[in-house]
Design a protein around this motif. Structure first.
Motif, mmCIF file in Angstrom:
data_model
loop_
_atom_site.group_PDB
_atom_site.id
_atom_site.type_symbol
_atom_site.label_atom_id
_atom_site.label_comp_id
_atom_site.label_asym_id
_atom_site.label_seq_id
_atom_site.Cartn_x
_atom_site.Cartn_y
_atom_site.Cartn_z
ATOM 1 N N GLU A 1 0.963 -1.168 -0.168
ATOM 2 C CA GLU A 1 0.131 -0.061 -0.100
ATOM 3 C C GLU A 1 0.784 1.246 0.166
ATOM 4 O OE1 GLU A 1 -2.596 2.589 -0.315
ATOM 5 O OE2 GLU A 1 -3.386 0.591 -0.198
ATOM 6 N N HIS A 2 0.584 2.222 -0.815
ATOM 7 C CA HIS A 2 1.310 3.381 -0.936
ATOM 8 C C HIS A 2 0.721 4.773 0.250
ATOM 9 C CE1 HIS A 2 -2.290 4.310 -3.492
ATOM 10 N NE2 HIS A 2 -2.068 5.552 -3.051
ATOM 11 N N ASN A 3 -0.614 4.434 0.586
ATOM 12 C CA ASN A 3 -1.266 5.478 1.309
ATOM 13 C C ASN A 3 -0.752 5.152 2.771
ATOM 14 O OD1 ASN A 3 -3.156 6.763 2.902
ATOM 15 N ND2 ASN A 3 -4.362 7.168 0.982
ATOM 16 N N LEU A 4 0.036 6.159 3.159
ATOM 17 C CA LEU A 4 0.614 5.876 4.540
ATOM 18 C C LEU A 4 -0.512 6.278 5.605
ATOM 19 C CD1 LEU A 4 3.933 7.719 4.614
ATOM 20 C CD2 LEU A 4 3.395 5.439 4.572
ATOM 21 N N GLY A 5 -1.421 6.683 5.305
ATOM 22 C CA GLY A 5 -2.701 6.961 6.144
ATOM 23 C C GLY A 5 -3.377 5.703 6.476
ATOM 24 N N VAL A 6 -3.480 4.932 5.203
ATOM 25 C CA VAL A 6 -4.101 3.797 5.457
ATOM 26 C C VAL A 6 -3.306 2.592 6.094
ATOM 27 C CG1 VAL A 6 -4.807 1.711 4.009
ATOM 28 C CG2 VAL A 6 -5.389 4.014 3.155
ATOM 29 N N VAL A 7 -2.058 2.871 5.829
ATOM 30 C CA VAL A 7 -1.043 1.893 6.624
ATOM 31 C C VAL A 7 -1.161 2.231 8.106
ATOM 32 C CG1 VAL A 7 1.233 1.280 6.790
ATOM 33 C CG2 VAL A 7 0.299 1.544 4.506
ATOM 34 N N ALA A 8 -1.198 3.484 8.334
ATOM 35 C CA ALA A 8 -1.134 3.805 9.861
ATOM 36 C C ALA A 8 -2.296 3.475 10.588
ATOM 37 C CB ALA A 8 -0.861 5.306 9.987
ATOM 38 N N HIS A 9 -3.547 3.489 9.844
ATOM 39 C CA HIS A 9 -4.718 2.978 10.317
ATOM 40 C C HIS A 9 -4.829 1.627 10.595
ATOM 41 C CE1 HIS A 9 -9.031 3.720 11.655
ATOM 42 N NE2 HIS A 9 -9.176 2.778 10.710
ATOM 43 N N LEU A 10 -4.341 0.785 9.813
ATOM 44 C CA LEU A 10 -4.652 -0.551 9.616
ATOM 45 C C LEU A 10 -3.476 -1.730 10.076
ATOM 46 C CD1 LEU A 10 -6.415 -1.194 6.258
ATOM 47 C CD2 LEU A 10 -7.471 -1.281 8.491
#
Length: 256
Positions: free
Chosen positions: A204-213
């Motif tokens: 995943e490139h979206n760090l916001g998604v990574v941080a959340h999940l």
């Protein structure tokens, strides 16, 4: 039971003289969401394709539930419970949303390739397919053709069909790529909901998604593991900030 569901040992992939993945060790904890991130050219896609058996390593070993799957084919590991998605939504556009999920559920009947059988027998799967659609928020779209779905909903449908294969390990390739903010939020929430009872590996490139999940993040750079750990630790790693975010160590010191 071993708490490691998937393991890569000294995994290496050469393309001619180019080393795309170089001696990577990776352990995926059972029941976790594990993200693989890195800058362009870091080896993320190659690593993902190695883990899902779409390409074969030049050297090293891959274990799933302590079973060596290094030389197995994608269909073989799918039957073992390892199922992947793709960056481009892989649904049948001119079938309805319900029919797409029903096709995935055919595998459980052992009739996946028996196209000469009556379509009526597949209606036995309708209730199960609707349950999957309820789970991913697509029940109201059941009779709509997949081609008519908004992009974010197509990604949700792809996750529903993946769940129809009852994976123990689900691998998601850039699940929010190309999405607007609203769709990113929808798919992020969806992944969080469907994690129960399974393990998820995601590029995943979206760090916001990574941080959340993500429970654990592996950062790749130039085909090697640069850092690994929870987001709070990885995001503050100076090497990660320099390699992934383009912030040098000197610049980091200046902002302190």
């Amino acid at each position: 039971m071993n708490d490691t569901i998937l393991e890569a040992r000294n995994l290496t992939k050469n393309f001619g003289g180019f080393v795309a993945v170089n001696g990577v060790d990776l352990r995926i904890k059972r029941g976790s969401i594990h993200a693989i991130i890195g800058p362009n050219g870091a080896g993320k896609t190659t690593m993902f394709n190695l883990l899902t058996k779409f390409i074969t390593p030049s050297s090293g070993k891959i274990l799933f539930n302590d079973t060596d799957i290094t030389n197995k084919k994608p269909a073989e590991i799918a039957n073992m419970g390892v199922v992947r998605s793709f960056q481009i939504s892989a649904v049948f556009p001119h079938l309805t949303v319900l029919e797409n999920v029903r096709l995935a559920l055919q595998r459980g009947l052992g009739v996946s390739y028996h196209f000469w059988r009556s379509k009526a027998m597949l209606h036995n799967l309708d209730a199960q397919a609707m349950a999957q659609l309820e789970r991913v928020g697509l029940a109201d779209y059941a009779e709509l053709r997949a081609v008519e779905l908004p992009y974010g909903r197509k990604r949700a449908l792809e996750i529903a069909t993946t769940l129809g294969l009852e994976p123990e390990l689900m691998l998601l390739d850039e699940p929010t790529q190309g999405m607007g903010t609203e769709d990113v939020g929808t798919v992020t929430d969806l992944i969080g909901r469907v994690r129960e009872g399974r393990t998820i590996v995601m590029v995943e490139h979206n760090l916001g998604v990574v941080a959340h999940l993500a429970d654990t993040i592996t950062v790749l750079a130039r085909g090697e593991v640069l850092a690994e750990g929870p987001y709070e630790v990885v995001s503050k790693n100076p090497q990660v900030m320099e390699a992934y975010m383009g912030v040098s160590a000197d610049e980091q010191e200046e902002t302190v």
